[in-house]
Motif scaffolding. Structure first.
Motif, PDB file in Angstrom:
ATOM      1  N   THR A  86      43.948  39.568 -32.859  1.00  0.00           N
ATOM      2  CA  THR A  86      43.905  40.370 -31.381  1.00  0.00           C
ATOM      3  C   THR A  86      44.870  41.113 -31.835  1.00  0.00           C
ATOM      4  O   THR A  86      46.302  41.272 -32.676  1.00  0.00           O
ATOM      5  N   GLY A  87      44.609  42.396 -30.916  1.00  0.00           N
ATOM      6  CA  GLY A  87      45.929  43.639 -31.838  1.00  0.00           C
ATOM      7  C   GLY A  87      46.498  44.045 -30.717  1.00  0.00           C
ATOM      8  O   GLY A  87      46.580  43.418 -29.008  1.00  0.00           O
ATOM      9  N   SER A  88      46.928  45.756 -31.160  1.00  0.00           N
ATOM     10  CA  SER A  88      48.502  45.610 -29.714  1.00  0.00           C
ATOM     11  C   SER A  88      48.174  47.163 -29.818  1.00  0.00           C
ATOM     12  O   SER A  88      48.152  48.320 -31.439  1.00  0.00           O
ATOM     13  N   HIS A  89      47.946  47.836 -28.796  1.00  0.00           N
ATOM     14  CA  HIS A  89      47.966  49.420 -28.023  1.00  0.00           C
ATOM     15  C   HIS A  89      48.459  49.513 -27.433  1.00  0.00           C
ATOM     16  O   HIS A  89      49.267  49.187 -26.399  1.00  0.00           O
ATOM     17  N   ARG A 134      48.753  44.299 -25.446  1.00  0.00           N
ATOM     18  CA  ARG A 134      47.510  43.653 -26.805  1.00  0.00           C
ATOM     19  C   ARG A 134      45.913  43.855 -25.984  1.00  0.00           C
ATOM     20  O   ARG A 134      45.133  43.940 -24.708  1.00  0.00           O
ATOM     21  N   GLY A 146      41.911  43.181 -27.472  1.00  0.00           N
ATOM     22  CA  GLY A 146      40.373  43.074 -28.672  1.00  0.00           C
ATOM     23  C   GLY A 146      39.241  43.129 -28.228  1.00  0.00           C
ATOM     24  O   GLY A 146      38.747  43.432 -26.699  1.00  0.00           O
ATOM     25  N   ASP A 192      41.810  51.398 -33.986  1.00  0.00           N
ATOM     26  CA  ASP A 192      42.202  50.746 -35.144  1.00  0.00           C
ATOM     27  C   ASP A 192      42.530  50.045 -34.916  1.00  0.00           C
ATOM     28  O   ASP A 192      42.879  48.860 -35.319  1.00  0.00           O
ATOM     29  N   GLN A 193      43.142  49.039 -33.225  1.00  0.00           N
ATOM     30  CA  GLN A 193      43.215  48.386 -32.957  1.00  0.00           C
ATOM     31  C   GLN A 193      42.426  47.202 -32.175  1.00  0.00           C
ATOM     32  O   GLN A 193      42.697  45.720 -32.606  1.00  0.00           O
ATOM     33  N   ALA A 231      41.721  43.163 -35.705  1.00  0.00           N
ATOM     34  CA  ALA A 231      42.678  43.067 -35.952  1.00  0.00           C
ATOM     35  C   ALA A 231      42.687  42.397 -37.023  1.00  0.00           C
ATOM     36  O   ALA A 231      43.288  42.391 -37.813  1.00  0.00           O
ATOM     37  N   SER A 232      41.406  42.012 -36.666  1.00  0.00           N
ATOM     38  CA  SER A 232      41.303  40.830 -37.810  1.00  0.00           C
ATOM     39  C   SER A 232      39.417  40.745 -38.412  1.00  0.00           C
ATOM     40  O   SER A 232      38.795  40.689 -37.648  1.00  0.00           O
TER      41      SER A 232
END
Ligand code: FES
Length: 577
Positions: free
Chosen positions: A162-165, A169, A171, A198-199, A202-203
């Motif tokens: 997961t990403g972060s904005h 959190r 995803g 961008d978030q 995350a991978s």
């Protein structure tokens, strides 16, 4: 240098290993002599070539970031195969990513299944490791392997991180839709939606919520076709690589035991998989895919039975889009084995798995579990009934489904005026017009996005809220179509109306202004128009099913089945067992 043309004592009965499926030259000994000569050109010894041959169906592609960890996975699978005395041999098949497949990935799923089936059958392997992940790839591989009849094990690529904005959190892809809806409603601006973009991913790996990819990973494990605990490790973790190594080792054991998919995928294991699909609040697409996989072995998936299971199987997994968490949370909570422990009273424990042990034995082996938040006990579910309900009525005589766990509870009983869009192009042209005659309590209807209609049954069933209503704060409306929606989407959305409009199903005759009644507790979907009027409309505007002149599109349109048959090609389904 030794001349190593003779194999060491084979660990398999004669006729197996490289001797399988010899190319036809009219002289079998010569065929084997030639095959051995060619593969020795790659530097193999006779010792290596005498081992059980484990094919590895590799689906890495620059167009498929969900499979971006494929090189590492392949290395780990090879290691597992070799540590167990097998010979790993990779081969490529089609790879399909959701966002890189036109017109829709579902159009290509059956093609990938045929590629997988024929390459398993054509090439000499004693067992195969199927490495896939993105939505259509796992179903395609399991369909192909079921038809090929060679021992097989599924390895999924695993979920993305997961990403972060701005501290929240996020995803793919529930949050993709949530933030896009806010952008459409004017709540966030161009700069912010760019930063969100961008978030969200995350991978490398598959979508981080309980979308179709995660659903199919859990289904493959519940079905017994993947290792216990293999569905949930994220793509970039050491756990994922260990699963890959163990999958390679298990494939060697399968080659020796000759346990093929038909010995694992049975009516009981399919029912176990349906239970899990319901308990995870899984993707509606999972129903279509599981129906197609089971159909390859002559096992019917009955929608009435699915609804019965739904009424007695609560949603236990608290993941988006039905709940709050992400696949990482599910993994840390113990993944599918922990869920199976909770579901144990509802499962067929004697169903076989790729390990050679039964599901019940694997549940026992997984231990007692530990306190955690992501997987609830039966007594305290996220949603009291299963995530998916099956609807019937004159608008969908062959059935339709709704993911009630991800819908607005206030709309579960709703009557409204239909606002109809004839096809996806009509929707795109009119949905955001200020002069669109639509109100918040109307029901949006989209026709011609079924298996033949679009074609390929795209995930266009998640109709956007008309912009003028979105700006006024409307978050959900009843929406009905013959298409699918992404497993990551949420809303009061009726899908898979069967038969589809392009075949002259009842959806084809709905007009703007008609009244429609949705009653999920009563499982009813009713077009409130008299039969005489519908017959008049049918006579006035007869439907001609779409056709094509050539190629894969022709094959698709000529042979694809409806949603209740898994959208498989009719000639690929097996006769009933
Ligand atoms: Fe590949 Fe979601 S786009 S799993």
């Amino acid at each position: 240098m030794s001349h190593d043309s003779r194999s060491k004592d084979s660990e398999l009965p004669p006729g197996e290993g490289l001797r399988r499926g010899l190319t036809s030259y009219g002289d079998t000994d010569f065929s084997l002599f030639l095959r051995t000569a060619f593969i020795k050109g790659a530097g193999y010894t006779g010792d290596a070539l005498s081992r059980p041959v484990i094919g590895i169906a590799a689906t890495g592609s620059g167009f498929n970031p969900c499979h971006g960890n494929m090189p590492q996975l392949l290395e780990a699978v090879r290691r597992g195969v070799m540590l167990s005395g097998g010979l790993p041999v990779e081969f490529p098949t089609i790879s399909i990513h959701e966002s890189f497949a036109h017109p829709t990935s579902m159009f290509l799923r059956n093609l990938m299944s045929m590629d997988t089936e024929e390459m398993i059958r054509a090439q000499p392997m004693d067992a195969v490791v199927l490495v896939g992940g993105c939505d259509k790839t796992v179903p395609a591989q399991l369909m192909g392997a079921a038809s090929a009849g060679v021992p097989a094990i599924q390895l999924v690529t695993g979920s993305m991180l997961t990403g972060s904005h701005d501290g929240t959190r996020v995803g793919a892809c529930t949050d993709c839709r949530r933030y896009w809806a806010r952008y459409r409603a004017g709540e966030i601006d161009e700069a912010e939606i760019g930063r969100v973009n961008d978030q969200l991913v995350a991978s490398v790996g598959t979508c981080s919520v309980m979308g179709t990819a995660s659903t199919m990973a859990c289904v493959a494990e519940a079905l017994g076709m993947a290792l216990p605990g293999s569905a949930s490790p994220p793509a970039v973790t050491a756990d994922r690589m260990r699963v890959a190594e163990r999958s390679g080792a298990t494939a060697v054991a399968l080659a020796r035991s000759r346990l093929a998919p038909a010995g694992i995928v049975t009516a009981k294991s399919v029912e176990n998989a349906l239970r899990v699909l319901l308990a995870i609040g899984g993707s509606t697409n999972g129903i279509v895919h599981l129906t197609a996989i089971a159909g390859r072995l002559g096992i019917p998936v009955d929608l009435a039975r699915l609804d019965e299971l739904g009424r007695e199987t609560p949603v236990l997994v608290d993941l988006k889009p039905s709940g709050q968490g992400y696949m990482e949370d599910f993994h840390h909570a113990g993944g599918v084995p922990a869920l199976l422990r909770e579901l144990k009273p509802l499962l067929h424990l004697d169903a076989m798995t790729v390990t050679g042990r039964t599901l019940g034995e694997e549940i026992e082996a997984s231990g007692p579990g530990f306190p955690q938040q992501a997987i609830r006990p039966l007594a305290n579910p996220v949603f009291a009934q299963g995530g998916i309900a099956v609807l019937r009525g004159n608008l969908a005589p062959g059935g339709a489904i709704i993911k009630q766990s991800a819908a607005d509870a206030k709309l579960m009983r709703h009557e409204g005026r239909a606002v109809v869009f004839e096809n996806a192009a009509d929707l795109a042209a009119r949905i955001d017009r200020d002069d669109l005659d639509v109100a918040a309590d109307d029901i949006l209807v989209l026709k011609n996005i079924g298996p033949k209609g679009a074609p390929g049954m795209p995930e266009a069933g998640y109709l956007p809220i008309p912009k003028k209503l979105a700006r006024a704060g409307v978050k959900d409306m009843v929406r009905i179509s013959d298409g699918r929606m992404s497993g990551t989407a949420a809303g009061t959305i009726v899908l898979h109306a069967t038969p589809e409009a392009a075949l002259g199903g009842p959806l084809a005759w709905v007009r703007t202004g008609d009244r429609i009644r949705l009653d999920v507790p009563a499982r009813a979907l009713v077009l409130m128009v008299g039969e005489d009027e519908l017959a008049r409309r049918r006579a006035e505007h007869p439907v001609t099913p779409p056709t094509a002149e050539r190629g894969y599109l022709k094959l698709f349109l000529d042979t694809v089945t409806q949603a209740d048959q898994g959208v498989d090609f009719d000639f690929l389904r097996a006769a009933g067992r």
